[in-house]
Design a protein around this motif. Structure first.
Motif, PDB file in Angstrom:
ATOM      1  N   ALA A 125       7.938  -0.739   6.292  1.00 37.50           N
ATOM      2  CA  ALA A 125       7.691   0.822   5.693  1.00 37.50           C
ATOM      3  C   ALA A 125       8.769   1.345   4.930  1.00 37.50           C
ATOM      4  N   ASN A 126       8.747   1.690   3.758  1.00 36.78           N
ATOM      5  CA  ASN A 126       9.622   2.261   2.977  1.00 36.78           C
ATOM      6  C   ASN A 126       9.305   3.920   2.688  1.00 36.78           C
ATOM      7  N   GLY A 127      10.208   4.626   2.671  1.00 37.72           N
ATOM      8  CA  GLY A 127      10.045   6.010   2.265  1.00 37.72           C
ATOM      9  C   GLY A 127      11.467   6.889   2.167  1.00 37.72           C
ATOM     10  N   ARG A 128      11.037   8.030   2.444  1.00 41.08           N
ATOM     11  CA  ARG A 128      12.060   8.982   2.632  1.00 41.08           C
ATOM     12  C   ARG A 128      12.210   9.775   3.879  1.00 41.08           C
ATOM     13  N   ILE A 129      13.388  10.060   4.506  1.00 39.65           N
ATOM     14  CA  ILE A 129      13.607  10.855   5.757  1.00 39.65           C
ATOM     15  C   ILE A 129      13.110  12.252   5.516  1.00 39.65           C
ATOM     16  N   GLU A 130      12.230  12.512   6.415  1.00 41.60           N
ATOM     17  CA  GLU A 130      11.631  14.103   6.136  1.00 41.60           C
ATOM     18  C   GLU A 130      12.561  15.081   7.090  1.00 41.60           C
ATOM     19  N   ARG A 172       0.866  -1.121  -0.043  1.00 41.93           N
ATOM     20  CA  ARG A 172       0.050   0.097   0.014  1.00 41.93           C
ATOM     21  C   ARG A 172       0.994   1.299  -0.076  1.00 41.93           C
ATOM     22  N   GLN A 173       0.370   2.427  -0.274  1.00 40.10           N
ATOM     23  CA  GLN A 173       1.025   3.704  -0.342  1.00 40.10           C
ATOM     24  C   GLN A 173       0.748   4.378   1.033  1.00 40.10           C
ATOM     25  N   PHE A 174       0.171   3.441   1.967  1.00 37.97           N
ATOM     26  CA  PHE A 174      -0.133   4.173   3.316  1.00 37.97           C
ATOM     27  C   PHE A 174      -0.208   3.037   4.360  1.00 37.97           C
ATOM     28  N   MET A 175       0.020   3.348   5.542  1.00 36.36           N
ATOM     29  CA  MET A 175       0.319   2.330   6.580  1.00 36.36           C
ATOM     30  C   MET A 175      -1.369   1.968   7.322  1.00 36.36           C
ATOM     31  N   PRO A 176      -1.603   0.857   7.043  1.00 35.33           N
ATOM     32  CA  PRO A 176      -3.164   0.612   7.917  1.00 35.33           C
ATOM     33  C   PRO A 176      -2.915   0.660   9.214  1.00 35.33           C
ATOM     34  N   ASP A 177      -4.038   1.012   9.907  1.00 36.12           N
ATOM     35  CA  ASP A 177      -4.021   1.110  11.203  1.00 36.12           C
ATOM     36  C   ASP A 177      -3.355  -0.018  12.076  1.00 36.12           C
ATOM     37  N   GLN A 178      -3.391  -1.248  11.695  1.00 33.04           N
ATOM     38  CA  GLN A 178      -2.658  -2.177  12.357  1.00 33.04           C
ATOM     39  C   GLN A 178      -1.297  -2.135  12.192  1.00 33.04           C
ATOM     40  N   HIS A 179      -0.778  -1.732  11.138  1.00 36.80           N
ATOM     41  CA  HIS A 179       0.636  -1.461  11.153  1.00 36.80           C
ATOM     42  C   HIS A 179       1.072  -0.495  11.871  1.00 36.80           C
ATOM     43  N   ARG A 180       0.195   0.840  12.049  1.00 36.45           N
ATOM     44  CA  ARG A 180       0.614   1.896  12.834  1.00 36.45           C
ATOM     45  C   ARG A 180       0.689   1.492  14.289  1.00 36.45           C
ATOM     46  N   ILE A 181      -0.199   0.685  14.672  1.00 34.74           N
ATOM     47  CA  ILE A 181      -0.196   0.404  16.026  1.00 34.74           C
ATOM     48  C   ILE A 181       1.011  -0.617  16.433  1.00 34.74           C
ATOM     49  N   PHE A 182       1.212  -1.420  15.428  1.00 35.12           N
ATOM     50  CA  PHE A 182       2.505  -2.278  15.644  1.00 35.12           C
ATOM     51  C   PHE A 182       3.689  -1.659  15.729  1.00 35.12           C
ATOM     52  N   PHE A 183       4.051  -0.816  14.817  1.00 38.97           N
ATOM     53  CA  PHE A 183       5.282  -0.136  15.222  1.00 38.97           C
ATOM     54  C   PHE A 183       5.525   0.578  16.498  1.00 38.97           C
ATOM     55  N   GLY A 184       4.222   1.158  17.052  1.00 38.47           N
ATOM     56  CA  GLY A 184       4.188   1.878  18.150  1.00 38.47           C
ATOM     57  C   GLY A 184       4.432   1.014  19.449  1.00 38.47           C
ATOM     58  N   THR A 192       3.104   8.621   7.881  1.00 42.68           N
ATOM     59  CA  THR A 192       4.241   9.262   8.479  1.00 42.68           C
ATOM     60  C   THR A 192       4.670   8.408   9.745  1.00 42.68           C
ATOM     61  N   LEU A 193       5.873   8.188   9.900  1.00 42.89           N
ATOM     62  CA  LEU A 193       6.421   7.555  11.409  1.00 42.89           C
ATOM     63  C   LEU A 193       7.431   8.774  11.798  1.00 42.89           C
ATOM     64  N   SER A 194       7.196   8.686  13.125  1.00 42.61           N
ATOM     65  CA  SER A 194       8.043   9.520  13.899  1.00 42.61           C
ATOM     66  C   SER A 194       8.985   8.537  14.937  1.00 42.61           C
ATOM     67  N   ILE A 195      10.237   8.474  14.805  1.00 41.06           N
ATOM     68  CA  ILE A 195      10.986   7.735  15.529  1.00 41.06           C
ATOM     69  C   ILE A 195      11.952   8.443  16.329  1.00 41.06           C
ATOM     70  N   ALA A 196      11.692   8.315  17.689  1.00 40.21           N
ATOM     71  CA  ALA A 196      12.394   8.947  18.692  1.00 40.21           C
ATOM     72  C   ALA A 196      13.637   8.194  19.179  1.00 40.21           C
ATOM     73  N   ALA A 218       6.083   5.815   1.855  1.00 33.02           N
ATOM     74  CA  ALA A 218       5.753   5.590   0.327  1.00 33.02           C
ATOM     75  C   ALA A 218       5.067   4.028   0.233  1.00 33.02           C
ATOM     76  N   GLN A 219       5.470   3.361   0.766  1.00 25.18           N
ATOM     77  CA  GLN A 219       5.272   1.893   0.559  1.00 25.18           C
ATOM     78  C   GLN A 219       5.200   1.209   2.174  1.00 25.18           C
TER      79      GLN A 219
END
Length: 308
Positions: free
Chosen positions: A113-118, A28-40, A75-79, A130-131
């Motif tokens: 999750a693949n993309g570019r550093i902002e 996908r070109q976006f993260m589904p909710d389950q992926h967003r929760i998973f990374f967190g 978007t992913l924010s990595i602290a 992006a993926q």
């Protein structure tokens, strides 16, 4: 993504060479909710980035669960950042491609999750995704968290080849991570980091060359598609008991067929990795893990047989 699908020319060529076809419906070109929760909920995330010379690097970022957040589906924010002696520290630059892999040993789940550093700040980075896609649980060994290590991390030891300590770590490994990159200017392209697993000893060592089996997977051929376009790649090995990290850069070549495949049961293809440089960082990772419970698919694979 390209209008006709999520794969670049190298990935399509690798699929054709293997005699398979993949629709990539799960990309996908976006993260589904389950992926967003998973990374967190993870205590770590694996990352692949190119250095200033275009060579991929593989590293791991670790902190208290919750250090990765997803404020939006793209978007992913990595602290967290790599240590300053990690070769990937200087490679995290705004605008640079990045590949991310979340891996949960306890459940054998993994998502990409693949993309570019902002942005890159003093405490972390943000990534425009992006993926996004999941990977199957094949060859992931179950491990459980044990008490974190409190040893001081040793300064990085730079390697021009594989020494005795490095041989020992690789010989006992049941897991590795590979970072690869599509050719510059390739669309959708970018950088990937992927997991590989097998029985201890599945990586054969011949001097400074590693030979690694390619077992049955999802038929996306993200890594092999990249290697067809750009043979430079990076490996990451983790000693899960001591937190030692081994990061290698080198060139890879794919062995699609030949009698050598018969030397390891389950191998559909092989790839060789010619080490050019590396870094060993003792106790660099604070996380500690239990001994592995091998995946059923891992137990179905063999070990290297002696050459005839």
């Amino acid at each position: 993504m390209l209008p006709d699908g999520p794969f670049h020319a190298g990935e399509l060529a690798a699929q054709a060479q293997a005699g398979v076809a993949a629709r990539g419906a799960g990309i996908r070109q976006f993260m589904p909710d389950q992926h967003r929760i998973f990374f967190g909920q993870l205590p770590w995330v694996f990352a692949g980035v190119p250095d200033s010379g275009g060579w991929p690097l593989a590293t791991v970022l670790a902190a208290k669960p919750g250090f990765v957040e997803s404020p939006t589906p793209t978007t992913l924010s990595i602290a967290a950042l790599p240590a300053r002696d990690d070769p990937a520290f200087e490679a995290l630059r705004p605008g640079s491609p990045i590949g991310l892999l979340g891996l949960e040993f306890e459940s054998r789940r993994r998502n990409r999750a693949n993309g570019r550093i902002e942005t890159v700040g003093t405490d972390g980075l943000t990534v425009a995704v992006a993926q996004s896609f999941g990977n199957c649980a094949k060859y992931i060994q179950v491990r459980n968290r044990v008490q974190d290590g409190n040893e001081l991390a040793a300064s990085a030891t730079e390697l021009s080849g594989l020494d005795a300590q490095t041989h020992s770590l690789i010989a006992g490994a049941d897991t590795l991570f590979i970072a690869s990159a599509a050719a510059l200017g390739s669309e959708p392209g970018g950088v990937d980091i992927s997991h590989r697993g097998g029985r201890p000893g599945f990586v054969r060592i011949d001097g400074d060359t590693l030979t690694i089996p390619d077992f049955a997977g999802n038929n996306y051929f993200n890594t092999f598609g990249n290697l067809l376009q750009e043979p430079r790649a990076a490996l990451l090995f983790v000693d899960f008991q001591t937190g030692t990290l081994l990061q290698l850069q080198g060139e890879a070549e794919i062995l699609w067929q030949g009698p050598e495949l018969a030397r390891l049961d389950g191998a559909e293809r092989l790839w060789r990795f010619h080490v050019r440089r590396g870094w060993r960082r003792a106790h660099a990772l604070p996380l500690r893990w239990s001994a592995p419970e091998f995946a059923p698919t891992t137990l179905q694979t063999g070990l290297w047989a002696a050459a005839a």
